[in-house]
Design an enzyme around this catalytic site. Structure first.
Site, short mmCIF file in Angstrom:
data_model
loop_
_atom_site.label_atom_id
_atom_site.label_comp_id
_atom_site.label_asym_id
_atom_site.label_seq_id
_atom_site.Cartn_x
_atom_site.Cartn_y
_atom_site.Cartn_z
N SER A 1 0.83 -1.19 0.00
CA SER A 1 0.00 0.00 0.00
C SER A 1 0.87 1.25 0.00
CB SER A 1 -0.95 -0.03 1.20
OG SER A 1 -1.94 0.96 1.10
N ASP B 1 -8.98 -4.86 -5.65
CA ASP B 1 -8.57 -3.93 -4.60
C ASP B 1 -9.73 -3.02 -4.21
OD1 ASP B 1 -7.32 -1.84 -3.06
OD2 ASP B 1 -5.42 -2.34 -3.98
N HIS C 1 -7.51 -5.47 -1.23
CA HIS C 1 -6.29 -4.75 -0.84
C HIS C 1 -5.43 -5.61 0.09
CE1 HIS C 1 -3.85 -1.20 -0.60
NE2 HIS C 1 -3.90 -1.18 0.71
#
Length: 842
Positions: free
Chosen positions: A700, A773, A807
């Protein structure tokens, strides 16, 4: 932390991919295919899921340690623990179950519940202090329990089970009798779990308020594949800024499908079989009974919707329903669409918000209203005001407290005591007030400081459920003091402690603290009179378990959860302390292969990090974590690579500091590179890091960091970036903790975007991204476009798109394949960089 701020017709919206769609793992290999040194450049290939070395597989496949849920301190009842065992990693087949992605929610249309996450697979109960584990019998076959909770009288537990079987799909309601440890299903109830746990106990412990699937909702809507016209959105001169979000509604058909699954019927369900509908069906996100059991506080979303923001911004109607006489129900607020909230931290909606029951009173509603129009950039003596309104809710609300800083939370104790906390992001301010709800006067300030100053953090007040099943403050026997649990951060690492703060004077006394060689956390105060507490204890060698301790005495172990890793010898953590060039104190957790000896010399190294913003260098240099914690090797951890002969620098601190009027991101790149260099220098000084063979990885915002380090330094031999964002112009209304927009500071957005420097990145980069995601800002297109830019400039780059993954990756096959990719990349470009260069020259 993964914050990024950012044949037949079917009901699957075309606004999101059908999960059964065939997706290729998209790869590009510029320096040859792994395992095939003579291979030439190939643009893409189809690849089956692969597995990393056995040592990594064994670490990935461990079962998580059980968690506990402590029963309320009910009069005449023993204290119990509910022990919950969670499942291991789901299979990719589990992720391939039907899933809709609408209005910021992901759900399984077959169950009307969550489509992702781990399930509880078994339940046990254990009496305190000397009870033994008792397995709950009568559980559903192959249980998939998504939520469970104690009744206020501690005699019962409800849980919700998810089933996707053809004959019994849905969420069902079950009750556990604690005395017999027997579970039974309440028949004929189909729960709606679209917005979290669908049920809550009423204070009598004989009834529950539940969100259920509306019985007459009919068949699911189908999608017309032929458009009937364009989709039009407009804005007529209003300021409606917004960050980027995923899984949003895109057309009227999406709205129809969302309404169908989100609509529920509230019901009052009795354990003896009674089942009463409450009001009309609606999109109820919350439904909570009052402490006295006579009312239900409900939050209902309604049209008009927006296609640019998630459901939390949709118009909200808040009401109190009278369970004895529906005619006496009252609407407390009807807030419009929240599409004009400023895109800055601490901005809030105008009008009343954050409705909840005052947990220590029979039926009093509390809420907050902004005094600054919701915009923290405006000057205002009163930023927020907390109001109270007693049943029957037709009088004028009375004020509890005016706050000069933005409201954060309130914790209730009794008529004489409540704690109100306020926070401000700009200068990291945190203030805690004590106030008397029955006679609000001048509040007593118990604490004021910076919430990024961990060394002086008083922690959070302890709460426990009262006889109504609502959380209230844990106080000393005379009611004068409040128990606090602090992380106990210090230059030696975290040493959690238990303290008591006088609610009148603010004086704090420490009662208990964790001591080496253990990391201990005070879980609860079980008996304030005898000062008996429940603690969770662990060490580098011993996994977490629970203990009873009378303060000043010896702890007594009461749970005996085995190590998830069996008898395997695990790497030891060594906390490193060092400085970067500007004097900021840094730290990192060093792991070395089992059996490593100094004479083995420096090792190829993997460094993992995640940048964090600070307002002061002093706070940035504070130590986090403890050297005595048991290693938990979650799916995203770099630690498994010690089994492959690497030194691992985990959680190398990367503080980005902006003191005074300076913003942290004004010098983001310079501080990033300086922090990474300092970590490598320290590892090399110790003789364990080979500075010529170091890779950097991050997830991330850590992936964003990784790409920037490759763009602006030559410190690394390779990089691994998972699920990142690389072009900040695609998140123009702010990202992470950056509040300024692209139009306010375009140079910051340009300089911080590794996409801007794609022509400068020559270090091999492995990019991995979840195809599904769901995180704000990290759309898969970020990786797709960055990959295209890199390969267009001749970079050595490989892009792996994991089908069905969000994610945070979940599927066992995906995670094992991820480790396989990482291991091959590290072996090729870090451990044996000469062979990679030879291959690239062919």
């Amino acid at each position: 932390m993964f914050r990024e701020t950012s044949g037949a017709q079917t009901a699957v919206p075309t606004s999101m991919p059908t999960l059964r769609m065939t997706r290729l793992i998209f790869l590009s290999v510029v320096a040859g295919m792994f395992g095939h040194p003579s291979a030439v450049v190939r643009a893409q290939t189809s690849l089956k899921y692969q597995q990393p070395p056995k040592a990594i597989v064994e670490l990935v496949d461990v079962q998580p340690t059980p968690t506990i849920r402590l029963s309320p301190a009910a009069k005449g009842q023993a204290r119990w623990m509910l022990i919950e065992q969670f499942s291991g990693l789901p299979s990719i087949g589990d992720l391939a179950q039907p899933e809709f992605r609408l209005a910021g929610r992901r759900f399984n249309p077959k169950t009307n519940g969550p489509s992702r996450g781990r399930y509880i697979t078994s339940l046990k109960i254990q009496a305190l202090a000397n009870g033994k584990e008792i397995a709950v019998s009568g559980l559903p076959t192959s249980p998939k329990i998504i939520s469970a909770d104690w009744s206020p009288d501690a005699r019962k537990i409800f849980f919700v089970n998810a089933s996707d079987s053809k004959d019994d799909a849905g969420l069902s309601l079950w009750i556990v009798d604690v005395a017999s440890a027997q579970a039974r299903r309440l028949p004929g109830i189909a729960l709606n779990g679209m917005f979290g746990s669908p049920c809550e106990w009423v204070s009598d412990s004989e009834r529950l308020i539940c969100k259920t699937v509306a019985a007459d909702r009919g068949p699911a809507p189908t999608r017309n594949e032929i458009p009937t016209g364009p989709i039009v959105q407009e804005n007529l001169g209003r300021l409606t800024p917004g960050r980027t979000f995923e899984d949003l509604l895109k057309n009227p058909e999406d709205e129809t499908i969302f309404d169908y699954y989100a609509t529920s019927q509230l019901r009052l369900i009795s354990l003896d079989g009674g089942n009463k509908a409450i009001g009309k069906p609606g999109i109820f996100t919350d439904a909570s009974p009052s402490p006295d059991g006579n009312y239900v506080l409900v939050s209902e979303r309604h049209h008009p919707y927006t296609y640019l923001l998630p459901f939390e911004t949709f118009p909200e109607r808040v009401s109190v329903i009278d369970l004895k006489n529906d005619a006496n129900s009252k609407q407390l607020a009807d807030n419009p669409l929240q599409d004009n909230v400023p895109s800055v931290t601490d901005a809030v909606q105008t009008g009343p918000r954050e409705f909840d029951w005052r947990s220590d009173a029979p039926a009093t509603v509390a809420w907050v209203e902004a005094g600054d129009g919701g915009d923290p950039r405006k000057e205002a003596a009163v930023r927020d005001t907390v109001f109270l309104l007693d049943a029957p809710f037709d009088a004028t609300p009375h004020k509890l407290i005016d706050l000069p800083v933005r409201y954060a939370r309130v914790a209730w104790a009794n008529d004489r005591l409540a704690l109100v906390e306020e926070r401000r992001w700009k200068d990291r301010k945190r203030i805690i007030f004590a106030v008397a709800p029955s006679a609000p006067a001048t509040p007593v300030k118990l604490y004021e400081g910076s919430f990024e100053d961990r060394y002086h953090d008083p922690g959070q007040p302890l709460e426990e459920n009262n006889s109504a099943g609502k959380p209230v403050l844990q106080t000393t026997p005379d009611g004068s003091g409040v128990y606090f649990r602090s992380p106990g951060a210090s230059s030696e690492g975290d040493k959690p402690y238990l303290s008591v703060t006088n609610a009148t004077s603010g004086e704090t006394k420490q009662l208990w603290q964790s001591a080496a060689p253990f990391y201990e956390v005070p879980f609860a105060v079980l008996d304030a009179g005898t000062q008996t507490i429940l603690i969770r204890r662990e060490s580098q060698e011993k996994n977490p378990n629970f203990y009873l301790e009378k303060i000043g005495g010896s702890p007594e172990q009461i749970t005996f959860f085995p190590s998830p890793y069996g008898n395997a010898e695990l790497p030891k953590k060594q906390v490193l302390h060092y400085k970067r060039a500007d004097g900021v104190e840094l730290s990192a957790n060093l792991y070395l292969p089992v059996g490593y000896k100094p004479q083995d010399g420096p090792l190829p190294t993997l460094m993992e990090a995640y940048p964090t913003e600070y307002k002061t260098k002093a706070a940035a240099g504070q130590v986090t974590g403890s050297p005595y914690q048991f290693p938990i090797l979650y799916w995203g951890s770099p630690i498994p690579f010690v089994t492959q002969g690497y030194a691992v620098l985990e959680n190398a601190t990367i503080p980005i500091v902006g003191e005074g009027k300076a913003e942290p991101n004004d010098t983001y790149v310079e501080q990033l590179v300086a922090s990474a260099k300092a970590a490598i220098d320290e590892g090399a000084r110790l003789g364990v890091v080979d500075r010529n063979r170091v890779a950097v990885m991050g997830h991330s915002y850590g992936a964003f960091m990784t790409a920037n380090l490759l763009a602006h330094s030559d410190l690394f031999k390779a990089g691994i970036a998972r699920s990142g964002a690389y072009n900040r112009t695609l998140t123009p209304f702010g990202f992470q903790n950056e509040d300024r927009t692209y139009w306010e500071t375009p140079e910051t957005y340009y300089k911080m975007s590794p996409f801007s420097y794609a022509d400068k990145i020559k270090t091999p980069l492995l990019m991995i991204h979840g195809e599904a995601d769901d995180n704000s800002g990290t759309f898969p297109v970020q990786s797709e476009r960055f990959f295209s830019a890199l390969k267009g400039h001749g970079a050595t780059v490989r892009f792996v798109l994991l089908p069905l993954e969000a994610h945070g990756y979940a599927g066992r096959e995906s995670i094992l394949h991820m480790f396989w990719e990482m291991n091959n990349w590290l072996n090729t470009y870090v451990k044996n960089p000469g062979s990679a260069a030879t291959t690239a020259q062919r």
